[in-house]
Design a protein around this motif. Structure first.
Motif, PDB file in Angstrom:
ATOM      1  N   SER A  11      -6.502  -5.140   0.387  1.00  0.00           N
ATOM      2  CA  SER A  11      -5.343  -4.796  -0.433  1.00  0.00           C
ATOM      3  C   SER A  11      -5.137  -5.848  -1.519  1.00  0.00           C
ATOM      4  O   SER A  11      -5.320  -7.041  -1.292  1.00  0.00           O
ATOM      5  CB  SER A  11      -4.094  -4.695   0.435  1.00  0.00           C
ATOM      6  OG  SER A  11      -4.183  -3.599   1.324  1.00  0.00           O
ATOM      7  N   CYS A  61      -2.166  -5.979  -3.128  1.00  0.00           N
ATOM      8  CA  CYS A  61      -0.727  -6.220  -3.246  1.00  0.00           C
ATOM      9  C   CYS A  61      -0.061  -5.965  -1.906  1.00  0.00           C
ATOM     10  O   CYS A  61      -0.666  -5.436  -0.979  1.00  0.00           O
ATOM     11  CB  CYS A  61      -0.112  -5.325  -4.325  1.00  0.00           C
ATOM     12  SG  CYS A  61      -0.390  -3.549  -4.069  1.00  0.00           S
ATOM     13  N   ASP A  62       1.192  -6.355  -1.792  1.00  0.00           N
ATOM     14  CA  ASP A  62       1.970  -6.224  -0.561  1.00  0.00           C
ATOM     15  C   ASP A  62       3.057  -5.182  -0.788  1.00  0.00           C
ATOM     16  O   ASP A  62       3.927  -5.368  -1.640  1.00  0.00           O
ATOM     17  CB  ASP A  62       2.596  -7.571  -0.207  1.00  0.00           C
ATOM     18  CG  ASP A  62       3.289  -7.571   1.140  1.00  0.00           C
ATOM     19  OD1 ASP A  62       3.982  -6.584   1.465  1.00  0.00           O
ATOM     20  OD2 ASP A  62       3.162  -8.580   1.870  1.00  0.00           O
ATOM     21  N   CYS A  98       3.225  -1.141  -5.971  1.00  0.00           N
ATOM     22  CA  CYS A  98       2.201  -1.278  -4.939  1.00  0.00           C
ATOM     23  C   CYS A  98       2.222  -0.040  -4.055  1.00  0.00           C
ATOM     24  O   CYS A  98       3.211   0.222  -3.361  1.00  0.00           O
ATOM     25  CB  CYS A  98       2.469  -2.542  -4.111  1.00  0.00           C
ATOM     26  SG  CYS A  98       1.209  -2.898  -2.869  1.00  0.00           S
ATOM     27  N   THR A 129      11.087  -6.919   5.701  1.00  0.00           N
ATOM     28  CA  THR A 129       9.789  -7.427   6.141  1.00  0.00           C
ATOM     29  C   THR A 129       9.220  -6.491   7.200  1.00  0.00           C
ATOM     30  O   THR A 129       9.960  -5.686   7.781  1.00  0.00           O
ATOM     31  CB  THR A 129       9.924  -8.835   6.740  1.00  0.00           C
ATOM     32  OG1 THR A 129      10.688  -8.754   7.964  1.00  0.00           O
ATOM     33  CG2 THR A 129      10.606  -9.792   5.759  1.00  0.00           C
TER      34      THR A 129
END
Length: 276
Positions: free
Chosen positions: A62, A64-65, A77, A144
């Motif tokens: 990946s 990006c997050d 993203c 998160t």
């Protein structure tokens, strides 16, 4: 919490019409890598989340997050499929539209992965409508992975090693109150969520995945369903306050362990063999 059956989903990175339940696109909700092994989950076992393809099948890294949304300005993203088959990573794409969560959207496909949604959502529950991929803008989870946040009446679906993180409509399996054609209320590992149905398998018949079963059912371990001819079969939800089951040899058993049911779901039961 009472967790039963093959707690996994039949899901690919294409459209609803393409979601056939091929073993190559799914794995157990408890994070096991063995796609074809629908192992029994012990009562009280906690799920770490849902993955739709085996961990070993993730070939792309990946860039990006999806929680941080750490792309350049004007980009977002999103999940995509590096091989064209399944979501297996995240990449930054240009925000091409301004669709808000709940709006109808268009999607360019799993490889390109652009859509007409704004920066805070992605096109989801896509179907091929006269050659155009049409879905609904669905909001990214915030917070998160350990503490995901979503708007009221939705919960965070984290899947495919975190490449998918979306706020999916929560639901009541007794009311089957999902909005949208082809959606039903299924157990998604930590909450009941609106997921598309794939097989519409009847109560008592053999199933492989939770969303194989017809609306109002859960794919339960064979030991819980009378005369089950496979490793798992569909069992119907029932109301503990009015415990009616249509199958002989079963009783309406609490879905959640005592005093653990989320608010509003205290009445949810499942028609299974008592004491199994």
């Amino acid at each position: 919490m009472l967790l039963l059956g093959a707690a996994s989903f039949s899901l690919t990175g294409c459209t609803k019409d393409d979601q056939t339940g091929d073993d190559s696109t799914t794995t157990n909700a408890d994070g096991d890598d063995d796609v074809g092994d629908e192992e029994e989950e012990e009562e009280g076992e906690e799920d770490d989340g849902i993955t739709f393809i085996p961990e070993d099948d993730f070939a792309a890294a990946s860039e990006c997050d999806p929680f941080l949304q750490d792309c350049m300005e004007g980009e977002k993203c999103v999940p995509y499929g590096s091989t064209g088959g399944n979501w297996d990573a995240n990449k930054c794409v240009v925000v091409e539209g301004d669709g808000q969560p709940g709006d109808e959207c268009t999607w360019a496909g799993i490889v390109e992965a652009t859509d007409s949604c704004g920066a805070d959502s992605v096109c989801w529950d896509v179907a091929d409508v006269e050659g155009q991929l049409i879905g609904v803008c669905t909001e990214f989870c915030t917070g998160t992975p350990d503490d995901p946040q979503c708007p009221p009446d939705t919960s965070c679906l984290i899947a495919n090693s975190g490449s998918i993180n979306l706020c999916i409509q929560s639901c009541d399996p007794l009311l089957q109150d999902c909005e949208g054609e082809g959606l039903a209320c299924f157990w998604a590992g930590s909450d009941f969520q609106c997921i598309f149905t794939t097989q519409d398998i009847a109560t008592g018949e053999v199933c492989g995945f939770i969303n194989d079963c017809s609306q109002g059912n859960l794919c339960a371990n064979a030991e819980n369903v009378p005369n089950c001819a496979g490793s798992a079969c569909c069992a119907e939800f029932c109301a503990l306050s009015d415990p009616q089951c249509t199958t002989d040899g079963v009783e309406c058993v609490e879905f959640f362990e005592e005093n653990t049911a989320p608010p509003g779901l205290e009445d949810v039961g499942l028609c299974i063999i008592p004491g199994a």
